[in-house]
Design a protein around this motif. Structure first.
Motif, PDB file in Angstrom:
ATOM      1  N   LYS A 102      27.153  24.472 -43.541  1.00 48.95           N
ATOM      2  CA  LYS A 102      27.178  24.164 -44.981  1.00 48.95           C
ATOM      3  C   LYS A 102      27.951  25.189 -45.791  1.00 48.95           C
ATOM      4  N   ARG A 152      26.587  27.886 -46.729  1.00 56.52           N
ATOM      5  CA  ARG A 152      25.561  28.171 -47.740  1.00 56.52           C
ATOM      6  C   ARG A 152      25.211  29.655 -47.684  1.00 56.52           C
ATOM      7  N   SER A 204      20.263  19.839 -48.398  1.00 57.64           N
ATOM      8  CA  SER A 204      21.058  18.624 -48.473  1.00 57.64           C
ATOM      9  C   SER A 204      22.275  18.743 -47.546  1.00 57.64           C
ATOM     10  N   ASN A 223      25.456  18.565 -47.355  1.00 53.57           N
ATOM     11  CA  ASN A 223      26.774  18.661 -47.986  1.00 53.57           C
ATOM     12  C   ASN A 223      27.237  20.109 -47.894  1.00 53.57           C
ATOM     13  N   HIS A 255      26.581  23.692 -59.488  1.00 48.81           N
ATOM     14  CA  HIS A 255      26.072  23.132 -58.236  1.00 48.81           C
ATOM     15  C   HIS A 255      26.442  21.653 -58.254  1.00 48.81           C
TER      16      HIS A 255
HETATM   17 MG    MG Z   1      21.470  21.017 -51.997  1.00 46.64          MG
END
Ligand code: MG
Ligand code: AMP
Length: 320
Positions: free
Chosen positions: A46, A48, A133, A135, A220
């Motif tokens: 991700k 992230r 999520s 994405n 976001h």
């Molecule tokens: Mg998310």
């Protein structure tokens, strides 16, 4: 996409792989929550930041007690009221939850999703599933399998469950004694929580721009092209604009493409269609700029506008 088999997907989770799966909110990118190496792959795929903790998904109430050291009466009230459903509860974590899941915090966010594929996957994997999520970090949340494929083509497996029903991420709360704070607005509103906890002080601590929970950034959920919120000072749209309306009057503006999330400002419909409409505008090559109608920030409108403002933030604040 490979075969859509929950058994195969569960085997991948057991082997430390990643599976994208439907929930009622958005598609999740799941790994065995108790395996830190598997969870690390989520952050990698991700892109992230590791300061942003993951939500752990469970399929039985018993799991709540193995993942948390303190399941209070108030927590049980919320759980009985809203689970399975789009409510994440932040609780003191037990020692079996790896630090990477909670970004080093001593709490963990837990939820039981209301989707038969998600619940079956968790049961067959025989472990809680950590899943943000599905994405790339900061981009639009996926509400169908093709949105997942667009952003994460290298995921080990995608379970296709069609379009999600709720359409935005879960509501997040934390509870301490007789105080419950809303950390992220979602489909379950502050009023819903107040009604479920009549003797508890419930307050919204999720005001825009306030960082109450790690990972809740101002920007976001963004599409890859500029997004602006319609306001009275916008009279004409530039050429090649995409216009997302929720019931407002189409004839006020001339746009290249118009999508209605609802014909009647129905907030449940708007929520369900919000991310899908942004994905469609993002994918349409004839659209260069997106404009979206705002909704009244009351009830579910608070969660809708939270997502819309964050999606538009980077295009409206050049300093970011
Ligand atoms: Mg998310
Ligand atoms: P998502 O990216 O939709 O999976 O949501 C994850 C969000 O849940 C994070 O960005 C945090 O804001 C919130 N969250 C998860 N775990 C915790 C926690 N232990 N404490 C506070 N917030 C949390």
């Amino acid at each position: 996409m490979k075969n859509n088999s929950i058994d195969e997907a569960a085997q991948i989770i057991k082997n430390g792989g990643l599976v994208a799966f439907p929930t009622e909110t958005v598609y999740g990118l799941g790994a065995n929550a108790l395996n830190p190496f598997a969870v690390a792959k989520i952050f990698e795929l991700k892109e992230r930041p590791t300061f942003d903790p993951l939500i752990v998904h469970i399929a039985s109430f018993d799991d709540l007690k193995t993942l948390s050291t303190d399941v209070s009466e108030n927590v049980m009230r919320l759980v009985k009221h809203f689970w399975p459903g789009p409510l994440t509860i932040v609780l003191p974590k037990s020692s079996i939850v790896p630090d990477i899941v909670s970004s080093g915090l001593d709490t963990v966010g837990i939820r039981m999703p209301n989707n038969p594929i998600a619940l079956d996957l968790i049961r067959k994997s025989n472990c809680p599933i950590a899943a943000p999520s599905a994405n790339k970090f900061g981009q639009l949340s996926p509400v169908n399998a093709s949105h997942v494929k667009k952003q994460l083509p290298d995921v080990d497996y995608i379970l296709d469950g069609g379009n999600t029903s709720v359409g935005i991420e879960s509501t997040i709360v934390s509870i301490e004694g007789d105080t419950c704070q809303l950390l992220r607005p979602g489909f379950i509103t502050l009023e819903d929580i107040e009604n479920a906890l009549p003797n508890t002080f419930v307050f919204n601590n999720s005001k825009p721009g306030k960082l109450v929970s790690p990972g809740l950034l101002k920007s976001h959920y963004s599409p890859k092209k500029p997004l602006y919120i319609l306001n009275d000072s916008i009279r004409n749209l530039p050429e090649y604009s995409g216009l997302i309306l929720h019931g407002g009057n189409n004839s006020l503006y001339t746009a290249q493409k118009v999508i209605y999330t609802s014909q009647t400002f129905n907030k449940i419909e708007i929520t369900a269609n919000l991310f899908a409409s942004l994905h469609e505008m993002e994918e349409d090559e004839s659209v260069k700029t997106i404009y979206i109608e705002p909704v009244e920030e009351k009830g579910l409108g608070i969660a809708i506008m939270d997502r819309v403002k964050k999606a538009a933030y980077q295009y409206n604040n050049s300093s970011n």
